[in-house]
Design a protein around this motif. Structure first.
Motif, mmCIF file in Angstrom:
data_model
loop_
_atom_site.group_PDB
_atom_site.id
_atom_site.type_symbol
_atom_site.label_atom_id
_atom_site.label_comp_id
_atom_site.label_asym_id
_atom_site.label_seq_id
_atom_site.Cartn_x
_atom_site.Cartn_y
_atom_site.Cartn_z
ATOM 1 N N ASN A 1 0.812 -1.061 0.307
ATOM 2 C CA ASN A 1 -0.190 -0.147 0.160
ATOM 3 C C ASN A 1 0.819 1.456 -0.190
ATOM 4 O O ASN A 1 0.494 2.308 -0.652
ATOM 5 N N GLU A 2 2.155 1.182 0.864
ATOM 6 C CA GLU A 2 3.024 2.396 0.568
ATOM 7 C C GLU A 2 3.188 2.412 -0.779
ATOM 8 O O GLU A 2 3.799 3.763 -1.785
ATOM 9 N N VAL A 3 3.687 1.611 -1.485
ATOM 10 C CA VAL A 3 4.722 1.776 -3.253
ATOM 11 C C VAL A 3 3.194 2.276 -3.741
ATOM 12 O O VAL A 3 3.585 3.043 -4.899
ATOM 13 N N GLN A 4 2.061 1.817 -3.372
ATOM 14 C CA GLN A 4 0.924 2.343 -4.964
ATOM 15 C C GLN A 4 0.916 3.816 -4.691
ATOM 16 O O GLN A 4 0.356 4.819 -5.342
ATOM 17 N N ASN A 5 0.598 3.650 -2.923
ATOM 18 C CA ASN A 5 0.536 5.153 -2.660
ATOM 19 C C ASN A 5 1.761 6.154 -3.420
ATOM 20 O O ASN A 5 1.606 7.165 -3.503
ATOM 21 N N ASP A 6 2.900 5.762 -3.245
ATOM 22 C CA ASP A 6 3.917 6.767 -3.608
ATOM 23 C C ASP A 6 4.336 6.868 -4.911
ATOM 24 O O ASP A 6 4.634 7.911 -5.584
ATOM 25 N N LEU A 7 3.501 5.727 -5.737
ATOM 26 C CA LEU A 7 3.275 5.328 -6.973
ATOM 27 C C LEU A 7 2.671 7.134 -7.831
ATOM 28 O O LEU A 7 2.424 7.566 -8.899
ATOM 29 N N ASP A 8 1.512 6.907 -6.778
ATOM 30 C CA ASP A 8 0.300 8.186 -7.246
ATOM 31 C C ASP A 8 0.960 9.130 -7.046
ATOM 32 O O ASP A 8 0.380 10.094 -8.101
ATOM 33 N N ALA A 9 2.054 9.400 -6.420
ATOM 34 C CA ALA A 9 2.785 10.415 -5.649
ATOM 35 C C ALA A 9 3.571 10.799 -6.591
ATOM 36 O O ALA A 9 3.777 11.989 -6.990
ATOM 37 N N THR A 10 3.852 9.790 -7.253
ATOM 38 C CA THR A 10 4.949 10.468 -8.916
ATOM 39 C C THR A 10 4.214 10.734 -9.972
ATOM 40 O O THR A 10 4.493 11.422 -10.686
ATOM 41 N N TRP A 11 2.905 9.640 -10.073
ATOM 42 C CA TRP A 11 1.630 10.003 -10.639
ATOM 43 C C TRP A 11 1.300 11.828 -10.768
ATOM 44 O O TRP A 11 1.652 12.414 -12.196
ATOM 45 N N SER A 12 1.755 12.017 -9.675
ATOM 46 C CA SER A 12 1.372 13.633 -9.882
ATOM 47 C C SER A 12 2.336 14.428 -9.530
ATOM 48 O O SER A 12 1.970 15.602 -10.710
ATOM 49 N N TRP A 13 3.505 14.351 -9.175
ATOM 50 C CA TRP A 13 4.379 14.834 -9.654
ATOM 51 C C TRP A 13 4.834 15.216 -11.392
ATOM 52 O O TRP A 13 5.624 16.730 -11.161
ATOM 53 N N ALA A 14 4.552 14.398 -11.399
ATOM 54 C CA ALA A 14 4.702 14.248 -13.362
ATOM 55 C C ALA A 14 4.304 14.688 -14.243
ATOM 56 O O ALA A 14 4.549 15.436 -15.235
ATOM 57 N N GLY A 15 3.131 14.854 -13.749
ATOM 58 C CA GLY A 15 1.313 16.120 -14.208
ATOM 59 C C GLY A 15 1.869 17.988 -13.714
ATOM 60 O O GLY A 15 1.758 17.748 -15.032
ATOM 61 N N ALA A 16 2.977 17.521 -13.207
ATOM 62 C CA ALA A 16 3.421 18.695 -12.778
ATOM 63 C C ALA A 16 4.406 19.278 -13.282
ATOM 64 O O ALA A 16 4.327 20.783 -12.911
ATOM 65 N N HIS A 17 5.088 18.702 -13.861
ATOM 66 C CA HIS A 17 6.164 18.407 -14.167
ATOM 67 C C HIS A 17 6.692 18.321 -15.972
ATOM 68 O O HIS A 17 7.730 18.432 -16.443
#
Length: 280
Positions: free
Chosen positions: A131-147
């Motif tokens: 669950n930590e990995v999946q949440n961190d992948l969501d954070a990566t998704w959001s970061w990439a969208g903002a960059h």
């Protein structure tokens, strides 16, 4: 994890072997290791806001690209975001992608500093919950969208440990257009690993291309056949390709397991799969 400890871990990543070369646990590096240059690319180490610290990793994208770029989240092997995973990001960037590989162990230790696989599995990998990995992948998704990434044209790929997480993320994030490569399909159910790819086959809406070695001793053909059956019974738009002569880690060009012909074919199939499903 406190913000202080997260910051220290990021500093260790920035200055450690993980940001410079191959993990200690994979030494010596095979002569077949591929080095992709960064010419005409922008590369760097992100600071991804996870809500519990800044997660490092590696990203690569075409330099001076006009407009948002299609995204590939590259999910690491057990050895972390070492030179091979960084090289895969550059290879994808050469194909026009914004590729980002988050360092998913950053709270638990630096795999670049661990000298053997058994210690790495015991002291780092076993402590990382899905669950930590999946949440961190969501954070990566959001970061990439903002960059500069176009989240309407996004895919995920992962290898071995990361391949399993790729299947799980394809079920978790239905905004992905596609996913690809190899990872374990079944295993013990624990607090950290409550579900495996076979358990979520019927829930998949994102098309996944599984690329597996017929000689893989870590991912038995019986598991692959079960997954093929589960996907077919559920009527899912996913496929599995088996390379009869390839073993475990056949895309890992820095290891003796590398199978150049099948790795090259799998890479082409992945790129075609992404393009066919709108992630190109």
């Amino acid at each position: 994890m406190t913000q202080h400890h997260a910051t220290l871990n990021r500093r260790r990543f920035l200055t450690g072997a993980g940001s410079l070369g191959f993990a200690l646990a994979v030494q010596p590096v095979a002569a077949s290791a591929i080095l992709t240059d960064s010419q005409l690319l922008q590369t760097g180490i992100p600071a991804i806001d996870t809500g519990s610290g800044a997660m490092p990793g590696y990203y690569a994208k075409p330099e001076n690209a006009a407009g948002p770029l299609p995204l590939v989240i590259v999910i690491q092997e057990i050895f972390g975001v070492h030179a091979h995973i960084q090289d895969l990001c550059r290879r994808l960037a050469k194909q026009g992608y914004f590729a980002v590989a988050p360092e998913l162990y950053f709270r638990h230790g630096n795999p670049a500093e661990v000298a053997d696989i058994d210690t790495l599995m015991r002291d780092v990998v076993s402590k990382v919950p899905d669950n930590e990995v999946q949440n961190d992948l969501d954070a990566t998704w959001s970061w990439a969208g903002a960059h500069g990434a176009d989240l309407r044209r996004a895919a995920a790929t992962g290898f071995c440990w990361g391949g399993r997480q790729t299947w799980l993320y394809a079920a978790h994030n239905r905004q992905l257009k596609a996913a690809a490569w190899y990872g374990k399909l079944e295993g013990p159910v624990t607090a950290n690993t409550p579900r495996h790819p076979l358990d979520i086959a019927a829930q998949l809406e994102v098309p996944v291309l599984g690329l597996y070695g017929g000689q893989d001793q870590s991912i038995p053909q019986a598991s692959v056949e079960k997954m093929q059956t589960a996907l077919k019974q559920a009527g899912k738009n996913s496929e599995i390709v088996v390379y009869p002569d390839a073993g475990h880690g056949f895309n890992a060009d820095y290891r003796p397991s590398y199978h150049a012909r099948d790795a090259a074919d799998g890479w082409r199939k992945m790129l075609d799969w992404f393009a066919r499903h709108g992630a190109g």
